[in-house]
Motif scaffolding. Structure first.
Motif, PDB file in Angstrom:
ATOM      1  N   THR A 133      24.285 -16.180  29.006  1.00 36.55           N
ATOM      2  CA  THR A 133      25.607 -16.700  29.347  1.00 36.55           C
ATOM      3  C   THR A 133      25.469 -17.840  30.345  1.00 36.55           C
ATOM      4  N   ASN A 134      26.475 -18.724  30.385  1.00 36.12           N
ATOM      5  CA  ASN A 134      26.485 -19.783  31.399  1.00 36.12           C
ATOM      6  C   ASN A 134      27.321 -19.398  32.617  1.00 36.12           C
ATOM      7  N   ALA A 135      27.724 -18.117  32.735  1.00 41.57           N
ATOM      8  CA  ALA A 135      28.327 -17.620  33.976  1.00 41.57           C
ATOM      9  C   ALA A 135      27.204 -17.486  34.991  1.00 41.57           C
ATOM     10  N   PRO A 166      19.861 -14.762  43.005  1.00 41.60           N
ATOM     11  CA  PRO A 166      19.114 -13.571  43.390  1.00 41.60           C
ATOM     12  C   PRO A 166      19.984 -12.598  44.188  1.00 41.60           C
ATOM     13  N   GLY A 167      19.823 -11.296  43.923  1.00 44.47           N
ATOM     14  CA  GLY A 167      20.660 -10.274  44.545  1.00 44.47           C
ATOM     15  C   GLY A 167      21.784  -9.824  43.633  1.00 44.47           C
ATOM     16  N   ASP A 168      22.120 -10.690  42.641  1.00 49.24           N
ATOM     17  CA  ASP A 168      23.103 -10.298  41.630  1.00 49.24           C
ATOM     18  C   ASP A 168      22.474  -9.434  40.539  1.00 49.24           C
ATOM     19  N   SER A 169      21.142  -9.317  40.571  1.00 55.49           N
ATOM     20  CA  SER A 169      20.436  -8.544  39.549  1.00 55.49           C
ATOM     21  C   SER A 169      21.016  -7.139  39.420  1.00 55.49           C
ATOM     22  N   VAL A 187      23.902  -5.743  31.958  1.00 48.89           N
ATOM     23  CA  VAL A 187      23.549  -5.865  33.367  1.00 48.89           C
ATOM     24  C   VAL A 187      22.722  -7.133  33.561  1.00 48.89           C
ATOM     25  N   THR A 188      23.010  -7.829  34.651  1.00 46.78           N
ATOM     26  CA  THR A 188      22.348  -9.096  34.942  1.00 46.78           C
ATOM     27  C   THR A 188      20.854  -8.884  35.136  1.00 46.78           C
ATOM     28  N   SER A 189      20.049  -9.724  34.479  1.00 50.30           N
ATOM     29  CA  SER A 189      18.601  -9.610  34.572  1.00 50.30           C
ATOM     30  C   SER A 189      17.993 -10.756  35.359  1.00 50.30           C
ATOM     31  N   GLY A 190      18.178 -12.008  34.888  1.00 49.28           N
ATOM     32  CA  GLY A 190      17.530 -13.138  35.543  1.00 49.28           C
ATOM     33  C   GLY A 190      18.300 -14.427  35.337  1.00 49.28           C
ATOM     34  N   ILE A 191      17.782 -15.499  35.938  1.00 52.16           N
ATOM     35  CA  ILE A 191      18.459 -16.796  35.885  1.00 52.16           C
ATOM     36  C   ILE A 191      17.445 -17.903  35.626  1.00 52.16           C
ATOM     37  N   ALA A 192      17.960 -19.018  35.121  1.00 55.52           N
ATOM     38  CA  ALA A 192      17.204 -20.266  35.057  1.00 55.52           C
ATOM     39  C   ALA A 192      18.160 -21.342  35.566  1.00 55.52           C
ATOM     40  N   GLY A 193      18.184 -21.525  36.876  1.00 54.67           N
ATOM     41  CA  GLY A 193      19.189 -22.376  37.497  1.00 54.67           C
ATOM     42  C   GLY A 193      20.354 -21.516  37.938  1.00 54.67           C
ATOM     43  N   GLY A 194      20.584 -21.438  39.243  1.00 55.39           N
ATOM     44  CA  GLY A 194      21.619 -20.552  39.769  1.00 55.39           C
ATOM     45  C   GLY A 194      22.962 -21.235  39.893  1.00 55.39           C
ATOM     46  N   SER A 204      24.023 -26.745  35.294  1.00 55.73           N
ATOM     47  CA  SER A 204      23.957 -26.079  33.989  1.00 55.73           C
ATOM     48  C   SER A 204      23.285 -24.714  34.152  1.00 55.73           C
ATOM     49  N   PRO A 205      23.994 -23.772  34.801  1.00 56.98           N
ATOM     50  CA  PRO A 205      23.384 -22.468  35.069  1.00 56.98           C
ATOM     51  C   PRO A 205      23.133 -21.686  33.790  1.00 56.98           C
ATOM     52  N   GLN A 206      22.076 -20.901  33.803  1.00 51.94           N
ATOM     53  CA  GLN A 206      21.761 -20.015  32.695  1.00 51.94           C
ATOM     54  C   GLN A 206      21.460 -18.628  33.262  1.00 51.94           C
ATOM     55  N   THR A 207      22.165 -17.638  32.764  1.00 49.93           N
ATOM     56  CA  THR A 207      21.980 -16.262  33.223  1.00 49.93           C
ATOM     57  C   THR A 207      21.647 -15.384  32.022  1.00 49.93           C
TER      58      THR A 207
END
Length: 515
Positions: free
Chosen positions: A329-331, A335-338, A351-358, A363-366
């Motif tokens: 998702t782009n929402a 870190p800590g939101d995991s 459940v949130t796992s990881g990110i590529a750009g917070g 252009s956040p990627q979650t």
């Protein structure tokens, strides 16, 4: 979030609020005060029969008398004055017993249709002893569990761990400061269970483990799900308030990124996700959203963030190893939101796992772990509560119309009204604890006033007692704060009639069915 329990004084006021006659002798109580099992929802009636272990006929008699008893008690309390020794219902709830300190009072009780009970101490005396204990509360050691006025035994009861040695001496020293210890008013009763606070498990709230922090995903029966990289099996956890929460029962990472925490008895899993604007979103299920659907996520670091579902069934190649079957998702997240909740509408997604750009990225990627495989793997059951789309309407017994948010305007300060029932979201209310929520807002008594005529409105949820209500078995929607009923202004049966606060009187414009 701490669960709220009414105090003893609040419970007393609440019972009075469920009455339908005010300040009248029993023989003068209006016919509208009559309540029977037919006035109670089938669901509530079934639970009452189960837990009270009585028949429907017995329940009908109990409800009818309980509706009249508070008015009778109020009248006798005022008339008896200093000889009033408290009042309580008999075992089957069909007779009011009134303590009196003299025979003249006993005769007045009989004439009113209640049962007198001669006692040595007045209610005023019991209350004074209780106040002395309260004033000395700071000296109550941990072996003192709680204390209360017990009108049925005409005493003040201190519940304490009996113990021995120093504990016993401390218990005796605590009560010795009160006159009740000298005149026999106080009784010390053995208590084997110390009281403890109870807390809610809620998606998006933080929890802690091994000097690290993650966020709660979704409540399940017995605990909550979260990300697998947030601690290994057997790891102890604590909640947002530092209180021991439970133990990570199972965890997998990498390959999958899922785990679940079994909570202890101090924590109650609730079907909620915190939206970080003093409101909860109630989880209705776990129906998988389609690509392009709106997605929101909740976590302690960045709060509530929304976007869309970009892709499913992707493999994320973390430095620890690949994780399969993920969604994207782009929402944004940080870190800590995991472990935190990912939801679409009222449907749990994962459940949130990881990110590529917070959240600082353009252009956040979650990446999140879908929830249904977690539930299936561990045999868990998601806690659900209906959600806004699954909410129910309040139907008036006066006119068959529904409580309605005018023009679906969920702004602060909008006064609720009556309207033809139409099944729209402007008429779907959800209980969240003791609050009634709709459109992300809470039903509220304007300005926290207790006066008759105070508007019933919508306001952002804020934890104020002006937003606490209860629907009684007799169909009264009662404000905890005011101990008064939600009422249709002017007994107006037309659409557009406004709602306000008024003394509970048993009339049809104060009776509601939640369905």
């Amino acid at each position: 979030m701490t669960r709220k329990f009414p105090t003893l004084s609040t419970l007393t006021a609440l019972c009075a609020g469920l009455a339908t006659a005010h300040g009248l002798p029993a023989e003068a109580a209006p016919a509208a005060a009559s309540v029977s099992a037919m006035d109670v929802s089938p669901e509530l009636l079934s639970v009452m029969r189960r837990d009270l272990k009585v028949s429907e006929e017995q329940l009908s008699r109990r409800l009818a008398f309980e509706a009249k008893a508070p008015a009778l008690e109020k009248t006798l309390r005022e008339e008896l004055g200093g000889s009033f020794g408290g009042a309580w219902l008999n075992a089957d709830g069909t007779q009011l017993i009134v303590g009196v300190t003299d025979e003249a009072g006993a005769e007045r009780v009989r004439r009113a249709g209640a049962e007198p009970r001669r006692v040595a101490r007045s209610q005023a005396h019991l209350d004074a002893v209780m106040a002395e204990l309260n004033a000395n509360a700071k000296n109550a050691g941990p072996s003192i569990h709680f204390w209360q006025v017990d009108v049925a035994t005409n005493s003040v009861v201190v519940h304490a761990d009996s113990g021995s040695g120093m504990s016993k001496l401390r218990n005796e020293a605590f009560v010795a400061q009160s006159r009740g210890a000298k005149d026999g008013t106080i009784r010390i009763v053995e208590s084997t269970q110390a009281p403890q606070l109870a807390y809610d498990v809620r998606g998006g709230d933080p929890y802690y483990f091994s000097n690290a922090r993650c966020s709660v995903g979704f409540s399940v029966n017995g605990g909550f799900v979260t990300a697998g990289h947030c601690g290994g099996a057997g790891t102890a956890t604590s909640g947002h308030n530092g209180v021991a929460m439970g133990t990570i029962r199972a965890s997998t990472f990498p390959t999958n990124d899922w785990g679940w925490v079994a909570t202890n008895g101090s924590w109650t899993p609730q079907p909620w996700v915190y939206s970080y604007n003093n409101a909860n979103v109630t989880v209705a299920g776990s129906q998988e959203a389609g690509i392009g659907a709106s997605i929101c996520r909740s976590g302690y670091t960045t709060g509530w963030r929304c976007g869309t579902l970009v892709a499913k069934n992707i493999t994320v190649n973390y430095s620890n190893g690949p994780v399969y079957g993920m969604s994207h998702t782009n929402a944004c997240a940080n870190p800590g939101d995991s472990g935190g909740s990912v939801i679409s509408g009222t449907q749990a997604q994962g459940v949130t796992s990881g990110i590529a750009g917070g959240c600082e990225s353009s252009s956040p990627q979650t990446f999140f772990q879908p929830i249904n495989p977690i539930l299936s793997t561990y045999g868990l059951t998601l806690r659900t509560g209906g959600g806004s789309s699954g909410g129910k309407g309040f139907v008036s017994r006066l006119n068959g119309k529904c409580i309605d948010v005018p023009n679906s305007n969920f702004s602060d300060g909008v006064q609720l009204q009556m309207w033809d029932c139409n099944g729209t979201n402007a008429q779907k209310f959800t209980w969240v604890g003791s609050t009634l929520q709709i459109g992300g807002k809470c039903v509220d008594v304007a300005n926290a006033s207790t006066a008759n005529g105070t508007p019933i409105q919508l306001v952002s949820c804020n934890g104020n007692r002006a937003q606490d209500f209860v629907l009684s078995g007799a169909g009264d929607l009662v404000s905890y704060l005011a101990n008064k009923c939600v009422d249709i202004v002017g007994v107006n049966s037309a659409s557009g009639a406004k709602l306000h606060l008024w003394d509970c009187n048993g009339a049809a414009n104060q009776k509601w069915d939640y369905r």
